[in-house]
Scaffold this active site. Structure first.
Site, short mmCIF file in Angstrom:
data_model
loop_
_atom_site.label_atom_id
_atom_site.label_comp_id
_atom_site.label_asym_id
_atom_site.label_seq_id
_atom_site.Cartn_x
_atom_site.Cartn_y
_atom_site.Cartn_z
N GLN A 66 -10.19 2.36 -2.50
CA GLN A 66 -9.07 1.50 -2.91
C GLN A 66 -9.53 0.04 -2.96
O GLN A 66 -10.10 -0.48 -1.99
CB GLN A 66 -7.88 1.62 -1.97
CG GLN A 66 -6.70 0.85 -2.57
CD GLN A 66 -5.45 0.97 -1.74
OE1 GLN A 66 -5.33 0.31 -0.72
NE2 GLN A 66 -4.51 1.78 -2.18
N CYS A 120 0.35 -3.64 -1.39
CA CYS A 120 0.19 -4.19 -0.04
C CYS A 120 0.95 -5.51 0.11
O CYS A 120 0.76 -6.42 -0.69
CB CYS A 120 -1.28 -4.41 0.27
SG CYS A 120 -1.55 -5.04 1.93
N GLY A 131 0.77 8.50 5.11
CA GLY A 131 0.12 7.36 5.77
C GLY A 131 0.22 7.49 7.26
O GLY A 131 -0.52 8.21 7.92
N ARG A 132 1.24 6.82 7.83
CA ARG A 132 1.34 6.79 9.29
C ARG A 132 1.51 8.18 9.90
O ARG A 132 0.99 8.45 10.97
CB ARG A 132 2.52 5.90 9.70
CG ARG A 132 2.20 4.42 9.53
CD ARG A 132 3.47 3.60 9.60
NE ARG A 132 4.37 3.95 8.52
CZ ARG A 132 5.68 3.74 8.55
NH1 ARG A 132 6.23 3.20 9.60
NH2 ARG A 132 6.43 4.08 7.51
N GLY A 157 5.53 7.02 1.41
CA GLY A 157 6.54 6.23 2.13
C GLY A 157 7.53 7.08 2.91
O GLY A 157 8.31 7.83 2.31
N LYS A 199 -1.82 2.20 -7.09
CA LYS A 199 -0.80 2.39 -6.05
C LYS A 199 0.15 1.19 -6.12
O LYS A 199 -0.31 0.05 -6.14
CB LYS A 199 -1.45 2.46 -4.67
CG LYS A 199 -0.43 2.72 -3.55
CD LYS A 199 -1.10 3.14 -2.24
CE LYS A 199 -0.06 3.63 -1.24
NZ LYS A 199 0.46 2.55 -0.41
N PRO A 207 -4.56 5.02 2.36
CA PRO A 207 -5.39 3.95 2.90
C PRO A 207 -4.55 3.13 3.86
O PRO A 207 -3.42 2.80 3.54
CB PRO A 207 -5.71 3.12 1.66
CG PRO A 207 -4.57 3.34 0.74
CD PRO A 207 -4.05 4.72 1.01
N HIS A 260 4.74 3.98 -3.67
CA HIS A 260 5.36 3.78 -2.36
C HIS A 260 6.81 3.44 -2.66
O HIS A 260 7.10 2.35 -3.16
CB HIS A 260 4.64 2.66 -1.61
CG HIS A 260 5.14 2.47 -0.20
ND1 HIS A 260 4.36 1.94 0.79
CD2 HIS A 260 6.33 2.76 0.38
CE1 HIS A 260 5.06 1.89 1.92
NE2 HIS A 260 6.26 2.39 1.68
N MET A 320 -4.99 -0.35 6.33
CA MET A 320 -5.88 -1.41 6.78
C MET A 320 -6.21 -1.23 8.26
O MET A 320 -5.32 -0.99 9.07
CB MET A 320 -5.22 -2.78 6.59
CG MET A 320 -4.89 -3.11 5.14
SD MET A 320 -6.36 -3.30 4.11
CE MET A 320 -6.83 -4.97 4.53
#
Length: 323
Positions: free
Chosen positions: A57, A87, A225-226, A204, A131, A4, A163, A6
């Site tokens: 989430q 987060c 993620g990224r 991560g 998470k 997820p 993470h 944002m």
């Protein structure tokens, strides 16, 4: 699984990622439990059936609201409900949810127990997962991290997405929080060794096929993620490597999105809301910059349609041939 993020992993992004990776588990952006209970559920929770398996989430720290939001999410058809205890955003700390919950394991346990009851109330057997980070600020004791996991597991959570870095709540932006605190994958690996009955996924800094395979030698899964966002074709290569099937080229994968794009355009959505998620498809390829340029410059224009995507693909094919 695909993480997820944002303002990024919206429903259009997830439909695209599902085309690339039929077997990945997709996660929504974090939605606050209160928003689910009080807000516009169609806008917040709506998703396309092709997205399954998809996890909702949730953010929050109030067991009652989380129980309600979990029940609602399960009724909407989500395959997993995930509580975000990782987060690091400022908005999150002010509301006492996200990473600051790492310091309150008994509260997280209470939240998870309430969420499990909420899921049961939906009549569907939907798992509740967590998470988290390794710790907050100066927490550098593995035992403290393991005690957090144990407290939450005792409430009924079997799956943890770790993470593998701390969250710095003072002095670092959310972006810096994804890059600056050092990665310690060995904590997640040790957790899996010592708690073999728990399902442990690592998140991560993982950005290549080789890194994914390295992690899978130690843990049950990997969340991207990224990397999945900036180089989405990585998702496709991984899906084929792990589950078999034929590797498709980038252009043919994108063309599979056409019926979805045209249906969305017909319902009044502007093209830019979908194409922003595909800009990285030719990441690292000759013509990749041209692909991004054609889409970025054209997608916001009124009336932009599928023909712009074909123009971008043609421009890229020309550059690839010349490259």
């Amino acid at each position: 699984s695909v993480a997820p993020m944002m303002d990024w992993t919206d429903r259009h992004c997830r439909v695209f990622h599902r085309l690339l990776a039929p077997h990945a588990r997709l996660y929504t952006e974090m939605v606050h439990a209160n928003a689910v209970v009080l807000g516009d559920r169609g806008r917040l929770l709506g998703f396309d059936p092709v997205e399954h398996p998809v996890a909702l989430q949730l953010g929050g720290s109030e067991p009652g609201a989380l129980a309600n939001a979990t029940r609602i999410g399960a009724e909407w058809g989500y395959d997993e409900l995930n509580l975000n205890c990782g987060c690091p955003s400022d908005r999150v700390q002010a509301g006492r949810f996200g990473a600051c919950l790492m310091r309150e394991p008994s509260l997280v346990a209470e939240c998870v127990a309430a969420m499990i009851e909420g899921a049961a109330a939906s009549g569907r057997n939907v798992p509740v997962t967590v998470k988290c980070r390794l710790g907050v600020d100066e927490d550098h004791e593995y035992e403290r991290f393991a005690a957090f996991i144990d407290a939450v597991a005792a409430a009924g959570c079997r799956t943890f997405v770790v993470h593998a870095r701390n969250a710095w709540l003072q002095g670092l932006s959310p972006k810096e929080n994804r890059e600056v605190p050092p990665l310690r994958y060995d904590w997640a690996w040790r957790l899996k060794r010592e708690r073999p009955g728990l399902e442990i996924l690592v998140n991560g800094g993982i950005a290549s096929e080789a890194q994914v395979h390295e992690q899978l030698a130690h843990v049950d899964g990997v969340m991207l993620g990224r990397a999945a966002y900036h180089d989405p074709y990585l998702l496709h290569r991984l899906d084929v490597a792990l589950y078999g099937g034929e590797l498709a080229d980038r252009a043919s994968l994108l063309r599979r999105l056409r019926p979805y794009v045209e249906a969305q355009l017909a319902s009044g959505l502007a093209l830019k809301h979908i194409t922003r998620h595909v800009l990285g498809l030719f990441h690292g390829q000759p013509g990749g910059r041209l692909f991004r340029q054609v889409l970025s410059e054209g997608a916001h224009r009124p009336g932009a349609g599928w023909d712009l995507v074909e123009q971008a693909l043609d421009a890229t094919a020309g550059a690839l041939a010349a490259g």
